[in-house]
Design a protein around this motif. Sequence first.
Motif, PDB file in Angstrom:
ATOM      1  N   VAL A   1      -6.940   2.715   4.905  1.00  0.00           N
ATOM      2  CA  VAL A   1      -5.550   1.852   4.893  1.00  0.00           C
ATOM      3  C   VAL A   1      -4.549   1.455   3.307  1.00  0.00           C
ATOM      4  N   ILE A   2      -3.727   2.321   3.177  1.00  0.00           N
ATOM      5  CA  ILE A   2      -3.103   1.630   1.547  1.00  0.00           C
ATOM      6  C   ILE A   2      -2.457   0.086   1.595  1.00  0.00           C
ATOM      7  N   GLY A   3      -2.709  -0.067   0.906  1.00  0.00           N
ATOM      8  CA  GLY A   3      -2.401  -1.444   0.589  1.00  0.00           C
ATOM      9  C   GLY A   3      -2.404  -2.610   0.759  1.00  0.00           C
ATOM     10  N   ALA A   4      -3.351  -3.747   0.503  1.00  0.00           N
ATOM     11  CA  ALA A   4      -3.925  -5.047   1.198  1.00  0.00           C
ATOM     12  C   ALA A   4      -3.062  -6.260   0.469  1.00  0.00           C
ATOM     13  N   GLY A   5      -2.197  -5.983   1.659  1.00  0.00           N
ATOM     14  CA  GLY A   5      -1.055  -7.138   1.812  1.00  0.00           C
ATOM     15  C   GLY A   5      -1.732  -8.151   2.757  1.00  0.00           C
ATOM     16  N   SER A   6      -0.605  -8.507   4.178  1.00  0.00           N
ATOM     17  CA  SER A   6      -0.816  -9.115   4.881  1.00  0.00           C
ATOM     18  C   SER A   6      -1.119  -7.723   6.248  1.00  0.00           C
ATOM     19  N   THR A   7      -0.799  -6.600   5.881  1.00  0.00           N
ATOM     20  CA  THR A   7      -0.898  -5.450   7.151  1.00  0.00           C
ATOM     21  C   THR A   7      -1.852  -4.931   7.085  1.00  0.00           C
ATOM     22  N   GLY A   8      -1.919  -4.203   5.300  1.00  0.00           N
ATOM     23  CA  GLY A   8      -2.741  -3.393   5.586  1.00  0.00           C
ATOM     24  C   GLY A   8      -4.930  -4.305   5.788  1.00  0.00           C
TER      25      GLY A   8
ATOM     26  N   ALA B   1       1.146  -8.852  -3.578  1.00  0.00           N
ATOM     27  CA  ALA B   1       2.558  -8.193  -3.565  1.00  0.00           C
ATOM     28  C   ALA B   1       3.252  -9.540  -2.632  1.00  0.00           C
ATOM     29  N   THR B   2       4.502  -8.379  -1.945  1.00  0.00           N
ATOM     30  CA  THR B   2       4.921  -9.637  -1.009  1.00  0.00           C
ATOM     31  C   THR B   2       4.165 -10.250  -0.221  1.00  0.00           C
ATOM     32  N   VAL B   3       2.761 -10.274   0.401  1.00  0.00           N
ATOM     33  CA  VAL B   3       2.644 -11.733   0.943  1.00  0.00           C
ATOM     34  C   VAL B   3       2.408 -12.429  -0.050  1.00  0.00           C
ATOM     35  N   GLY B   4       2.117 -12.036  -1.075  1.00  0.00           N
ATOM     36  CA  GLY B   4       2.040 -13.279  -1.903  1.00  0.00           C
ATOM     37  C   GLY B   4       2.941 -14.201  -2.432  1.00  0.00           C
TER      38      GLY B   4
ATOM     39  N   CYS C   1      -6.849   0.017  -7.194  1.00  0.00           N
ATOM     40  CA  CYS C   1      -7.194   1.393  -6.893  1.00  0.00           C
ATOM     41  C   CYS C   1      -6.034   2.398  -6.449  1.00  0.00           C
ATOM     42  N   GLU C   2      -5.662   3.034  -7.023  1.00  0.00           N
ATOM     43  CA  GLU C   2      -3.693   3.485  -6.969  1.00  0.00           C
ATOM     44  C   GLU C   2      -4.142   4.674  -6.144  1.00  0.00           C
ATOM     45  N   VAL C   3      -2.977   5.208  -4.591  1.00  0.00           N
ATOM     46  CA  VAL C   3      -2.989   6.122  -4.311  1.00  0.00           C
ATOM     47  C   VAL C   3      -2.863   7.306  -5.102  1.00  0.00           C
TER      48      VAL C   3
ATOM     49  N   THR D   1       2.198  -0.299   2.541  1.00  0.00           N
ATOM     50  CA  THR D   1       2.726  -0.775   1.866  1.00  0.00           C
ATOM     51  C   THR D   1       3.887  -0.980   1.449  1.00  0.00           C
ATOM     52  N   GLY D   2       3.686  -2.084   2.603  1.00  0.00           N
ATOM     53  CA  GLY D   2       5.213  -2.836   2.504  1.00  0.00           C
ATOM     54  C   GLY D   2       6.484  -2.514   2.220  1.00  0.00           C
ATOM     55  N   PRO D   3       7.157  -2.719   0.682  1.00  0.00           N
ATOM     56  CA  PRO D   3       8.257  -2.387   0.930  1.00  0.00           C
ATOM     57  C   PRO D   3       8.121  -0.397  -0.478  1.00  0.00           C
ATOM     58  N   TRP D   4       6.648  -0.223  -0.410  1.00  0.00           N
ATOM     59  CA  TRP D   4       6.385   1.015  -1.507  1.00  0.00           C
ATOM     60  C   TRP D   4       6.286   2.016  -0.108  1.00  0.00           C
ATOM     61  N   ALA D   5       6.377   1.757   1.227  1.00  0.00           N
ATOM     62  CA  ALA D   5       5.924   3.014   2.326  1.00  0.00           C
ATOM     63  C   ALA D   5       6.811   4.225   2.075  1.00  0.00           C
TER      64      ALA D   5
ATOM     65  N   LYS E   1      15.389  -8.646  -0.729  1.00  0.00           N
ATOM     66  CA  LYS E   1      14.428 -10.047  -1.567  1.00  0.00           C
ATOM     67  C   LYS E   1      14.531 -10.976  -1.418  1.00  0.00           C
ATOM     68  N   GLY E   2      13.780 -11.932  -1.599  1.00  0.00           N
ATOM     69  CA  GLY E   2      13.842 -13.045  -1.401  1.00  0.00           C
ATOM     70  C   GLY E   2      13.141 -13.397  -1.832  1.00  0.00           C
ATOM     71  N   ALA E   3      14.031 -14.841  -2.924  1.00  0.00           N
ATOM     72  CA  ALA E   3      13.669 -16.091  -3.633  1.00  0.00           C
ATOM     73  C   ALA E   3      12.793 -17.369  -3.513  1.00  0.00           C
ATOM     74  N   HIS E   4      12.291 -18.089  -3.815  1.00  0.00           N
ATOM     75  CA  HIS E   4      11.449 -19.415  -3.456  1.00  0.00           C
ATOM     76  C   HIS E   4      11.517 -20.144  -4.911  1.00  0.00           C
ATOM     77  N   VAL E   5      12.172 -20.654  -5.188  1.00  0.00           N
ATOM     78  CA  VAL E   5      11.165 -22.282  -6.034  1.00  0.00           C
ATOM     79  C   VAL E   5      10.593 -22.566  -5.737  1.00  0.00           C
TER      80      VAL E   5
ATOM     81  N   GLY F   1       9.081  -2.906   8.475  1.00  0.00           N
ATOM     82  CA  GLY F   1       9.564  -3.842   9.533  1.00  0.00           C
ATOM     83  C   GLY F   1       7.974  -5.529   9.612  1.00  0.00           C
ATOM     84  N   GLY F   2       7.953  -6.140  10.536  1.00  0.00           N
ATOM     85  CA  GLY F   2       7.265  -6.661  10.615  1.00  0.00           C
ATOM     86  C   GLY F   2       7.328  -7.826   9.331  1.00  0.00           C
ATOM     87  N   LYS F   3       6.218  -8.801   9.526  1.00  0.00           N
ATOM     88  CA  LYS F   3       6.124 -10.060   9.325  1.00  0.00           C
ATOM     89  C   LYS F   3       4.545 -10.798   9.373  1.00  0.00           C
ATOM     90  N   LEU F   4       4.223 -11.667   7.910  1.00  0.00           N
ATOM     91  CA  LEU F   4       2.803 -12.094   7.991  1.00  0.00           C
ATOM     92  C   LEU F   4       2.377 -12.575   9.411  1.00  0.00           C
TER      93      LEU F   4
HETATM   94  C1  LIG Z   1      10.610 -14.642   0.369  1.00  0.00           C
HETATM   95  C2  LIG Z   1       9.650 -13.523   1.712  1.00  0.00           C
HETATM   96  C3  LIG Z   1       9.317 -15.056   2.013  1.00  0.00           C
HETATM   97  C4  LIG Z   1       8.406 -14.952   3.748  1.00  0.00           C
HETATM   98  N1  LIG Z   1       8.271 -15.725   3.976  1.00  0.00           N
HETATM   99  C5  LIG Z   1       7.197 -15.037   5.590  1.00  0.00           C
HETATM  100  C6  LIG Z   1       6.747 -16.319   6.157  1.00  0.00           C
HETATM  101  O1  LIG Z   1       7.214 -17.230   5.391  1.00  0.00           O
HETATM  102  N2  LIG Z   1       6.197 -15.913   7.019  1.00  0.00           N
HETATM  103  C7  LIG Z   1       5.925 -14.322   7.459  1.00  0.00           C
HETATM  104  O2  LIG Z   1       5.369 -14.549   8.112  1.00  0.00           O
HETATM  105  N3  LIG Z   1       6.449 -13.753   6.630  1.00  0.00           N
HETATM  106  C8  LIG Z   1       7.250 -13.827   5.789  1.00  0.00           C
HETATM  107  N4  LIG Z   1       7.658 -13.089   4.757  1.00  0.00           N
HETATM  108  C9  LIG Z   1       7.736 -11.480   5.249  1.00  0.00           C
HETATM  109  C10 LIG Z   1       6.135 -11.479   4.812  1.00  0.00           C
HETATM  110  O3  LIG Z   1       6.007 -11.622   3.761  1.00  0.00           O
HETATM  111  C11 LIG Z   1       6.257  -9.360   4.635  1.00  0.00           C
HETATM  112  O4  LIG Z   1       6.636  -9.631   6.045  1.00  0.00           O
HETATM  113  C12 LIG Z   1       4.343  -9.099   4.494  1.00  0.00           C
HETATM  114  O5  LIG Z   1       4.199 -10.151   3.869  1.00  0.00           O
HETATM  115  C13 LIG Z   1       4.334  -7.361   4.489  1.00  0.00           C
HETATM  116  O6  LIG Z   1       3.152  -7.456   4.167  1.00  0.00           O
HETATM  117  P1  LIG Z   1       2.809  -5.697   3.852  1.00  0.00           P
HETATM  118  O7  LIG Z   1       1.199  -6.085   3.564  1.00  0.00           O
HETATM  119  O8  LIG Z   1       2.993  -5.288   4.453  1.00  0.00           O
HETATM  120  O9  LIG Z   1       3.240  -5.565   2.267  1.00  0.00           O
HETATM  121  P2  LIG Z   1       2.648  -6.029   1.022  1.00  0.00           P
HETATM  122  O10 LIG Z   1       2.022  -8.001   1.192  1.00  0.00           O
HETATM  123  O11 LIG Z   1       4.037  -5.678  -0.313  1.00  0.00           O
HETATM  124  O12 LIG Z   1       1.326  -4.981   0.704  1.00  0.00           O
HETATM  125  C14 LIG Z   1       1.665  -3.606  -0.194  1.00  0.00           C
HETATM  126  C15 LIG Z   1       0.587  -3.638  -0.485  1.00  0.00           C
HETATM  127  O13 LIG Z   1       0.403  -2.052  -0.506  1.00  0.00           O
HETATM  128  C16 LIG Z   1       0.491  -1.643  -2.379  1.00  0.00           C
HETATM  129  N5  LIG Z   1       0.576  -0.872  -2.417  1.00  0.00           N
HETATM  130  C17 LIG Z   1       1.900  -0.425  -2.585  1.00  0.00           C
HETATM  131  N6  LIG Z   1       1.467   1.447  -3.415  1.00  0.00           N
HETATM  132  C18 LIG Z   1      -0.007   1.312  -3.430  1.00  0.00           C
HETATM  133  C19 LIG Z   1      -0.260   2.606  -3.553  1.00  0.00           C
HETATM  134  N7  LIG Z   1      -0.492   3.130  -4.534  1.00  0.00           N
HETATM  135  N8  LIG Z   1      -1.801   2.367  -3.995  1.00  0.00           N
HETATM  136  C20 LIG Z   1      -2.537   1.252  -3.858  1.00  0.00           C
HETATM  137  N9  LIG Z   1      -1.528   0.118  -2.531  1.00  0.00           N
HETATM  138  C21 LIG Z   1      -0.434   0.459  -2.482  1.00  0.00           C
HETATM  139  C22 LIG Z   1       1.094  -3.316  -2.675  1.00  0.00           C
HETATM  140  O14 LIG Z   1       0.099  -3.308  -4.036  1.00  0.00           O
HETATM  141  C23 LIG Z   1       0.573  -4.186  -1.821  1.00  0.00           C
HETATM  142  O15 LIG Z   1      -0.050  -5.016  -2.635  1.00  0.00           O
HETATM  143  C24 LIG Z   1       8.374 -13.180   3.605  1.00  0.00           C
HETATM  144  C25 LIG Z   1       8.700 -12.562   2.831  1.00  0.00           C
HETATM  145  C26 LIG Z   1       9.751 -12.447   1.442  1.00  0.00           C
HETATM  146  C27 LIG Z   1       9.891 -11.649   0.764  1.00  0.00           C
END
Ligand SMILES: Cc1cc2nc3c(=O)[nH]c(=O)nc-3n(C[C@H](O)[C@H](O)[C@H](O)COP(=O)(O)OP(=O)(O)OC[C@H]3O[C@@H](n4cnc5c(N)ncnc54)[C@H](O)[C@@H]3O)c2cc1C
Length: 554
Positions: free
Chosen positions: A10-17, A42-45, A173-175, A211-215, A232-236, A352-355
């Motif tokens: 599994v590549i990427g340790a965000g919420s999905t990975g 990344a994104t999930v944080g 560990c970067e793939v 890998t979310g936005p790097w897929a 892009k989405g931003a928070h204050v 696509g998808g969400k946390l």
């Molecule tokens: C501003 C904002 C607010 C949001 N609010 C919500 C919310 O309130 N509720 C909700 O449900 N969703 C929300 N979302 C959507 C949600 O955050 C995302 O859909 C979800 O977190 C994506 O997670 P992910 O694991 O797919 O991606 P990511 O969290 O981006 O994880 C992908 C990981 O892949 C890793 N990676 C990339 N390239 C490589 C490589 N070559 N080798 C190894 N690792 C690699 C990255 O470092 C990263 O850690 C929000 C999104 C944004 C931008």
Amino acid sequence: MTESEFDVVVIGAGSTGTAVARDCAIRGLKTILLERDDIASATVGTCAGMISSGLKYSSEPEIMALCSREVVHLNRIARHIIMKNPILAPLLDLSDAASDSSYVDSYSEHAEERDVPSMLFLTPDASLEIEPSLHQDIIASVYYEEFFLDPFRLCLLQALDAKRHGAKVRTYCEVIDIETDPEHGVKGIVFYDRASGVKDRVTTRFIVNATGPWAHKIAKQADVGLAIRLNKGAHVIFDRRIVNVGITVKAIDGRWIYLFPHENTTLLGTTALDTWEDPDTLVASFDEIEYLLQSIETVLPSIRKARIIRTMSGVRPLVPEWKIPEGKVTRGYQIIDHESTDGLKGLISFTGGKLVMCRDMAEAVTDLICKKIGLEVACTTHEKPLPGNEDDVDVLALSKEYGISLHALERMRARRGTEMLKVLELTKEHPQWKTTICTCEPVIEAEIRYAIREEFPKTLNDLRRRLRLGTGPCQGTFCTYKAAAILSEELDLGGDDFLVDILDFRSERWKGIRPSMRGEQLAQEELAQGMYACVANLDQSDVDYDLKPWEEGL
Ligand SMILES: Cc1cc2nc3c(=O)[nH]c(=O)nc-3n(C[C@H](O)[C@H](O)[C@H](O)COP(=O)(O)OP(=O)(O)OC[C@H]3O[C@@H](n4cnc5c(N)ncnc54)[C@H](O)[C@@H]3O)c2cc1C
């Protein structure tokens, strides 16, 4: 199978990975999770952590039903890290309510399932009693409730659970390459260990590209294409909980924006801009900050008096639907089986998808893998508790027993549930570890040591993600050095590593602080800079900032 042979990488340790690694490991697949940085870095944080009812997506009833189901599942498996936030949508004129009221029915349809009341309309007096800082001219407000969690903790707990079920978890560990051949499809993966500077390789039958936005970049390593819509989405972020309840309002362009109390801070978000920028270098712009402040100001006139401490930005990896505004793009997810789309066996990607739906996304992809290899094991991730959720904790009794403040222990409980008993156990042998290191959160020394030993952080930034250390009003000004010293001792780091880590932490914080600097924040930042430069001499430091292994090579 040898040490370096796996069923699934599994590549990427965000919420999905992390969710995928957990499900695959629980079902008995030999799994490795590779992350180029830290878990949830990344994104999930950067997300608000709302595990929403899907209210914003009332035009997609199936998404609302899915969100509601997942809220129920998460409240079962991760109840120790979940909070419920009451929310008001104040109305300044009737058009705010009348333009589209279908959301009221859509929300209420699943309310009972989520154990929340149906949507209610409140009088101005009742609304102002709940939130006195609302605009005095409001004519009513809509009341509803949503659930929230700390996204860093959810990802960490999923990764820890994957590990407990036999998965290997490798951070930093970067793939860098995917090996394929025309007959077998994917064969192996090459990755670069950024901490040790060593290249490594494992073989595998399946690769899940989470890998979310790097897929699309990972797909390219296997010579296949992947379309994705980056948004892009931003928070204050404000320095404390500045409102009693969440507030939502329509912005200048008709989009809903929100102000949510979040842990010890308040989040104002979010923007939504199609982007072609590098997700690694994004920062919030002046326009985004003003868009959010002006919008919330319409119902909360005093907002500019509150102290902004920083901003954060992330990129939504949306399904690539074209010719429609972002708000109309489905919030559902796609699983792309590259065997069907490109004739490449073994590679599977997400867009696509969400946390909130990460567990469901993981179930769907693990079902697909099991089907391909003829393994019949049902998914149980919606039933099995995540680490720390095994029982209730009597924080009051623990406070008396250990002589630690109730506030500190309640915050610890919210982070780790029953796992806090293991942290407190450490203080029996080392009573001095009851010392508070981060006073904003607060975090005691024993928890920092426990996190370093059990939750694989390598840097101060990783500790911040584990413990919210350095995320409060002082942004680490008073705890960075103390925490760095503990990290150095536990990981046996040398002098330069120690300073590089502090500089890294500062530059990461600075990325979010700089765009938000105005008003009182300027004076606060002067103080912080003064502390680092004058007290700690960091501006005179002769640290070779290029020394880090991950900035060499590749
Ligand atoms: C501003 C904002 C607010 C949001 N609010 C919500 C919310 O309130 N509720 C909700 O449900 N969703 C929300 N979302 C959507 C949600 O955050 C995302 O859909 C979800 O977190 C994506 O997670 P992910 O694991 O797919 O991606 P990511 O969290 O981006 O994880 C992908 C990981 O892949 C890793 N990676 C990339 N390239 C490589 C490589 N070559 N080798 C190894 N690792 C690699 C990255 O470092 C990263 O850690 C929000 C999104 C944004 C931008």
